[in-house]
Write an enzyme that holds these catalytic residues in place. Structure first.
Site, PDB file in Angstrom:
ATOM      1  N   HIS A 137      -8.011  -7.108  -1.397  1.00  0.00           N
ATOM      2  CA  HIS A 137      -6.712  -6.476  -1.649  1.00  0.00           C
ATOM      3  C   HIS A 137      -6.299  -6.633  -3.113  1.00  0.00           C
ATOM      4  O   HIS A 137      -6.120  -7.745  -3.599  1.00  0.00           O
ATOM      5  CB  HIS A 137      -5.690  -7.145  -0.724  1.00  0.00           C
ATOM      6  CG  HIS A 137      -4.288  -6.632  -0.829  1.00  0.00           C
ATOM      7  ND1 HIS A 137      -3.628  -6.055   0.229  1.00  0.00           N
ATOM      8  CD2 HIS A 137      -3.389  -6.637  -1.850  1.00  0.00           C
ATOM      9  CE1 HIS A 137      -2.394  -5.722  -0.137  1.00  0.00           C
ATOM     10  NE2 HIS A 137      -2.232  -6.075  -1.397  1.00  0.00           N
ATOM     11  N   GLU A 188      -6.335 -12.262   0.670  1.00  0.00           N
ATOM     12  CA  GLU A 188      -7.290 -11.227   1.082  1.00  0.00           C
ATOM     13  C   GLU A 188      -8.207 -10.883  -0.082  1.00  0.00           C
ATOM     14  O   GLU A 188      -7.764 -10.292  -1.071  1.00  0.00           O
ATOM     15  CB  GLU A 188      -6.542  -9.962   1.547  1.00  0.00           C
ATOM     16  CG  GLU A 188      -5.674 -10.187   2.763  1.00  0.00           C
ATOM     17  CD  GLU A 188      -4.867  -8.957   3.166  1.00  0.00           C
ATOM     18  OE1 GLU A 188      -4.242  -8.994   4.243  1.00  0.00           O
ATOM     19  OE2 GLU A 188      -4.868  -7.950   2.420  1.00  0.00           O
ATOM     20  N   ASP A 205      -7.681  -1.494  -0.962  1.00  0.00           N
ATOM     21  CA  ASP A 205      -8.588  -2.452  -0.317  1.00  0.00           C
ATOM     22  C   ASP A 205     -10.006  -1.991  -0.621  1.00  0.00           C
ATOM     23  O   ASP A 205     -10.356  -0.834  -0.338  1.00  0.00           O
ATOM     24  CB  ASP A 205      -8.386  -2.471   1.194  1.00  0.00           C
ATOM     25  CG  ASP A 205      -7.032  -3.038   1.601  1.00  0.00           C
ATOM     26  OD1 ASP A 205      -6.400  -3.729   0.775  1.00  0.00           O
ATOM     27  OD2 ASP A 205      -6.616  -2.804   2.746  1.00  0.00           O
ATOM     28  N   HIS A 210       0.823  -1.208   0.000  1.00  0.00           N
ATOM     29  CA  HIS A 210       0.000   0.000   0.000  1.00  0.00           C
ATOM     30  C   HIS A 210       0.860   1.262   0.000  1.00  0.00           C
ATOM     31  O   HIS A 210       0.450   2.296  -0.535  1.00  0.00           O
ATOM     32  CB  HIS A 210      -0.901   0.029   1.239  1.00  0.00           C
ATOM     33  CG  HIS A 210      -2.119  -0.828   1.151  1.00  0.00           C
ATOM     34  ND1 HIS A 210      -3.315  -0.388   0.619  1.00  0.00           N
ATOM     35  CD2 HIS A 210      -2.339  -2.100   1.545  1.00  0.00           C
ATOM     36  CE1 HIS A 210      -4.212  -1.343   0.701  1.00  0.00           C
ATOM     37  NE2 HIS A 210      -3.650  -2.406   1.259  1.00  0.00           N
TER      38      HIS A 210
END
Length: 269
Positions: free
Chosen positions: A244, A241, A159, A152
Site C-alpha cells: 500500500h 501493508e 496497491d 484509495h
C-alpha cells in the site's frame, strides 16, 4: 335523444377528468447519471501501458469472495501525478528486469461501503481460510483491517507489487477451490506471478507489516526494493501493508470520490 346527450356528457366528463389527472401526474423518475471523475484523474494505461494490471476487485478472488461494488472494468484509475510517478518507477524497474503490478488503484466509496457491510456480516466467512485465517472477523474494525473511509477513494493510493520479467499471467481463481493461508510458503498459497513478499495481497495478518522482523532473506529484500523504488518517486508506504503506497502531496487530500471504476469515468481526460 335525451339518453344520447347523457352518454355524451358522461364521456366528456370522463375525458376532462383524464386530462386533469394526466396534467397533475408526476413525470417518470429519471435515472441519476453516474458521477464522473474530475479533471486530474486518468487511466494508468494511458500514462504507462507497460505496468502489469491485475485488478483483483473485479474478480471473485477477494476477501469478500465476490466482485466488489463499483468495479465495472478491470482498469487502474489514478490521479495524474500518481500515475506519472509510477511511470518513472517503472522505467527504472524495466532496466533491472522487473515490472510493477497493480492490484488496486482508485477505489469508489461504494466499494468501501461494500467492505463495511461484509465485515458486519459475521456469518459470511467463506474466504477466511486464505485472507484472515488467524483473525476473528468480529475484530476487523478494531484491528484496523476495515474502515468506513479509504485513502484509495482520494485517487492517489495504489496497491502493488513487483514482477520479475518475463512473467506469465497469474492463473484465474476458481470459486470454491481449496484455500491456503495467505502467509503460507509461496509454493503453497494461491499462485501469483509476483516476487515473494512473504504474504499474498490483502493478507489480514501482522506478517503483512512492511518491516515485520519475522520476514527475512529474499522476502525482506523484495519488500525493501519495492519500498525504496516507490519512495524515490514520491510515494509513502503504509507500514501495516507492504503493498500500500500513497503519492504525496495528494491532488485531492480531502475528497472521497464515488465515481465507478470504468474508462468512461475518465473519458476525455
Amino acid at each position: 335523444m335525451t339518453g344520447m346527450r347523457s352518454v355524451l356528457r358522461a364521456l366528456a366528463t370522463a375525458a376532462a377528468a383524464l386530462l386533469v389527472a394526466t396534467a397533475v401526474s408526476p413525470a417518470p423518475a429519471q435515472a441519476r447519471p453516474e458521477p464522473k471523475a474530475p479533471e486530474g484523474f486518468v487511466t494508468l494505461r494511458s500514462v504507462d501501458p507497460t505496468i502489469v494490471q491485475e485488478m483483483r476487485y473485479t474478480t471473485a478472488h477477494t476477501f469478500l469472495g465476490e466482485r466488489v461494488d463499483g468495479y465495472r472494468q478491470p482498469v487502474c484509475v489514478l490521479t495524474r501525478p500518481a500515475a506519472r510517478a509510477l511511470h518513472l518507477a517503472q522505467k527504472r524497474l524495466l532496466r533491472q528486469g522487473y515490472s510493477l503490478k497493480v492490484y488496486d488503484c482508485y477505489r469508489p466509496q461504494r466499494a468501501v461501503d461494500h467492505f463495511v457491510r461484509w465485515a458486519k456480516d459475521l456469518d459470511d466467512q467463506a474466504m477466511k481460510g486464505e485472507f484472515y485465517p488467524l483473525v476473528d472477523k468480529s475484530r476487523l474494525f478494531d484491528d484496523g483491517y476495515i474502515a468506513e473511509k479509504s485513502g484509495h477513494s482520494r485517487g492517489s493510493t495504489v496497491d502493488l507489487t513487483l514482477v520479475r520479467l518475463p512473467a506469465l499471467p497469474t492463473r484465474p481463481y476458481r470459486p470454491g477451490e481449496p484455500l491456503a493461508p495467505c502467509f503460507a510458503p509461496k509454493g503453497e498459497r494461491f499462485p501469483d506471478n509476483s516476487v515473494d513478499m512473504g504474504t499474498g495481497y490483502e493478507c489480514f495478518d501482522t506478517l503483512s507489516h512492511t518491516d515485520d522482523p519475522r520476514i527475512q532473506g529474499a522476502q525482506r529484500a523484495n519488500r525493501q526494493f519495492l519500498k525504496r523504488t516507490l519512495t524515490d518517486v514520491g510515494f509513502v508506504n503504509l507500514p501495516e501493508e507492504w503493498w500500500h503506497f500513497t503519492h504525496k502531496p495528494e491532488l485531492f487530500p480531502d475528497t472521497y470520490f464515488d465515481f465507478p471504476v470504468d474508462r468512461r469515468s475518465v473519458a476525455g481526460h
